[in-house]
Design a protein around this motif. Structure first.
Motif, PDB file in Angstrom:
ATOM      1  N   ARG A  36       0.826  -1.204   0.000  1.00 53.86           N
ATOM      2  CA  ARG A  36       0.000   0.000   0.000  1.00 53.86           C
ATOM      3  C   ARG A  36       0.861   1.256   0.000  1.00 53.86           C
ATOM      4  N   THR A  37       1.952   1.240   0.793  1.00 53.87           N
ATOM      5  CA  THR A  37       2.830   2.410   0.839  1.00 53.87           C
ATOM      6  C   THR A  37       3.528   2.627  -0.498  1.00 53.87           C
ATOM      7  N   ILE A  38       3.971   1.527  -1.124  1.00 56.84           N
ATOM      8  CA  ILE A  38       4.612   1.664  -2.436  1.00 56.84           C
ATOM      9  C   ILE A  38       3.640   2.264  -3.452  1.00 56.84           C
ATOM     10  N   ARG A  39       2.399   1.798  -3.406  1.00 55.51           N
ATOM     11  CA  ARG A  39       1.405   2.358  -4.322  1.00 55.51           C
ATOM     12  C   ARG A  39       1.175   3.841  -4.039  1.00 55.51           C
ATOM     13  N   ASN A  40       1.109   4.182  -2.725  1.00 55.61           N
ATOM     14  CA  ASN A  40       0.926   5.593  -2.381  1.00 55.61           C
ATOM     15  C   ASN A  40       2.115   6.438  -2.804  1.00 55.61           C
ATOM     16  N   LYS A 171       6.901  16.455   1.810  1.00 56.47           N
ATOM     17  CA  LYS A 171       6.970  16.272   3.244  1.00 56.47           C
ATOM     18  C   LYS A 171       5.984  15.208   3.721  1.00 56.47           C
ATOM     19  N   GLU A 172       4.753  15.286   3.250  1.00 60.40           N
ATOM     20  CA  GLU A 172       3.746  14.293   3.662  1.00 60.40           C
ATOM     21  C   GLU A 172       4.114  12.900   3.177  1.00 60.40           C
ATOM     22  N   GLU A 178       8.131   7.257   6.836  1.00 63.58           N
ATOM     23  CA  GLU A 178       8.621   7.054   8.188  1.00 63.58           C
ATOM     24  C   GLU A 178       7.615   6.273   9.033  1.00 63.58           C
ATOM     25  N   ASN A 179       6.338   6.547   8.838  1.00 61.15           N
ATOM     26  CA  ASN A 179       5.299   5.809   9.566  1.00 61.15           C
ATOM     27  C   ASN A 179       5.329   4.332   9.209  1.00 61.15           C
ATOM     28  N   TRP A 185       8.930  -1.986  12.047  1.00 60.31           N
ATOM     29  CA  TRP A 185       9.693  -2.338  13.247  1.00 60.31           C
ATOM     30  C   TRP A 185       8.794  -3.016  14.281  1.00 60.31           C
ATOM     31  N   ILE A 186       7.608  -2.478  14.441  1.00 57.23           N
ATOM     32  CA  ILE A 186       6.675  -3.068  15.420  1.00 57.23           C
ATOM     33  C   ILE A 186       6.295  -4.492  15.019  1.00 57.23           C
ATOM     34  N   LEU A 187       5.984  -4.677  13.708  1.00 56.02           N
ATOM     35  CA  LEU A 187       5.607  -6.015  13.242  1.00 56.02           C
ATOM     36  C   LEU A 187       6.771  -6.996  13.382  1.00 56.02           C
ATOM     37  N   ASP A 188       7.982  -6.557  13.059  1.00 57.18           N
ATOM     38  CA  ASP A 188       9.143  -7.442  13.196  1.00 57.18           C
ATOM     39  C   ASP A 188       9.353  -7.831  14.651  1.00 57.18           C
ATOM     40  N   LEU A 189       9.193  -6.865  15.547  1.00 53.93           N
ATOM     41  CA  LEU A 189       9.363  -7.158  16.964  1.00 53.93           C
ATOM     42  C   LEU A 189       8.303  -8.148  17.456  1.00 53.93           C
TER      43      LEU A 189
END
Length: 475
Positions: A36-40, A171-172, A178-179, A185-189
């Motif tokens: 989804r991020t790549i598409r965005n 910027k957005e 970054e989000n 990181w959270i998912l990997d943890l």
């Protein structure tokens, strides 16, 4: 042991399924977010390109306006009005937050961008309206020069505002990236924590349980070997007993078969003797009486009847007496043909085929040597004749055949009897499953007589392809 296995298997299965489900959920979530991020990001690059193009279009339109107002020739092939329409459409798409792409539209939500576009709209409208004035040929040159001055005055503000919009888009986009990185990181943890929990709650209990089960199996191995030795000795005795019981059962079965065969043979022999006696009674008793009756009736032919009706009735009576004599002879022949004992099986079968052809109108043929008699026992001759008679009756009654053939031959020390027809045939499986069919068609009688002669029987039949029955008996 069984209860322990079930308990351990149930616990491990539940833990393992939950762990796999959580790992799969985390993995799919990460892939979904990345895609989804790549598409965005692709869409963001398209938006930044369009916003940057707006700056370029405004500068190009300003250049073309200066050239057009001053009447200077140029090599720019683009149409001024087309370029102005593209610039206006792109601005409206950005303002409406709905940018067309190849497979649809790109939309976004940003309060700062909405505010910037609201501030930019008056400047854009001012430049656009003056460019429209410059594009009209009917407007005076002085008015076009005034419009050009307005465009040149508003253009720096437009370019500055567009720079802010492009930087805000960038910027957005960077903030979304970054989000995504934080979420990854959270998912990997969480995945690492699930794997650690899986090791503690699943693999460690498996190791402990396996160690305990192996110890229990090791302790019971000696006892099991001892029990196996005892069971082996008991099994040997049981096998010997079973062999003895099987031998006794086989002897009992063979004895029962022999008794059944003797009983069936005696029954059939008694039937044949009774048929022979009854045939002699018909031939010597009723047959002679009917013959005498016919002779007396023929003597009365010389008598003149005054009534023609009486004459016809007398002639019908004579014909009826002749038919009764013929039927009596046929019944006597079917019960016990004298030609069988006088001339042998081949001659009897040939005569049987002739009579069947005369009575049924079907072409019945016989193939065999009638000149030289095959010497065989009396029960064998009668048995083979009855088999042929039964098979012929089946073919005439049930096969709807046009041609029936009976073949008798001697092959070394073996007699081969074959009955074949070109009728409708049947399924061989019906002989095994339909008991009424067997009785109705006489196949069971044929098999019984073949077994009493220690012979072999073969039945070949297909639907609409006729039937062939082969009986082989050793002399």
């Amino acid at each position: 042991m069984e209860r322990l296995d079930k308990r351990v298997a149930g616990n491990l299965t539940r833990f393992y399924v939950v762990a796999l489900f959580v790992v799969a959920l985390l993995t799919v979530s990460g892939l979904f977010l990345v895609r989804r991020t790549i598409r965005n990001l692709n869409h963001d690059s398209r938006i930044v390109n369009v916003a940057g193009r707006q700056r370029m279009l405004s500068q190009r339109l300003t250049k073309l306006a200066i050239l057009k107002v001053n009447g200077i020739d140029h090599r720019d092939s683009v149409q001024f009005n087309a370029l102005l329409a593209l610039w206006k459409d792109s601005h409206e798409d950005l303002v409406s937050r709905r940018l067309p792409i190849e497979n649809g539209f790109v939309t976004w939500k940003s309060q700062p961008l909405d505010t910037m576009f609201q501030e930019l709209t008056p400047v854009f409208d001012r430049i656009h309206n003056n460019l429209l004035v410059i594009d009209r040929d009917s407007v005076a040159v002085s008015d076009k020069q005034n419009a050009l001055a307005e465009v040149l005055a508003a253009e720096p503000q437009f370019l500055s505002q567009m720079d802010r919009i492009v930087f805000q888009f960038d910027k957005e986009s960077f903030e979304r990236l970054e989000n995504l990185e934080r979420i990854e990181w959270i998912l990997d943890l969480m995945t690492i924590l699930v794997l650690v929990a899986e090791g503690l709650l699943i693999f460690r209990p498996v190791v402990n349980t396996t160690r305990r089960v192996v110890r229990m199996l090791t302790e019971s191995e000696d006892a099991l070997q001892l029990s196996n030795q005892k069971l082996k000795e008991a099994n040997s005795q049981l096998v010997e007993t079973q062999k003895e019981l099987l031998r006794l059962e086989e002897e009992k079965y063979e004895l029962q078969l022999a008794e059944d065969r003797i009983r069936a043979g005696a029954l059939i022999e008694g039937q044949e003797e009774e048929r022979k006696r009854f045939a002699l009674e018909l031939h010597d008793g009723i047959g002679q009486m009917l013959t005498g009756l016919k002779l007396h009736a023929e003597k009365l032919k010389a008598v003149q009847f005054h009534d023609e009706k009486h004459q016809k009735r007398f002639e019908q009576l004579v014909t009826l007496i002749q038919d009764i004599i013929q039927t009596t002879r046929q019944i006597s022949f079917n019960l016990m043909p004298s030609v069988l004992s006088d001339f042998g099986l081949a001659s009897a079968l040939k005569l049987l085929c002739q009579q069947a052809a005369d009575l049924s109108g079907i072409r019945v043929e016989f193939e065999g040597e009638t000149g030289e008699r095959i010497f065989m026992s009396r029960p064998m001759e009668i048995g083979l004749y009855r088999i042929a008679q039964e098979a012929l009756n089946n073919a005439v009654k049930h096969a709807n055949a046009d041609r029936i053939k009976i073949k008798l031959e001697q092959n070394k020390n073996r007699i081969v009897l074959e009955i074949a027809d070109d009728g409708k045939g049947f399924l061989i499986s019906n002989l095994k499953s339909e008991g009424q069919f067997l009785t109705r068609n006489g196949m069971e009688n044929i098999r019984t007589r073949t077994q009493l002669l220690n012979g072999e029987i073969e039945i070949v039949s297909k639907v609409h392809s006729g039937t062939r029955l082969v009986v082989q008996v050793d002399l």
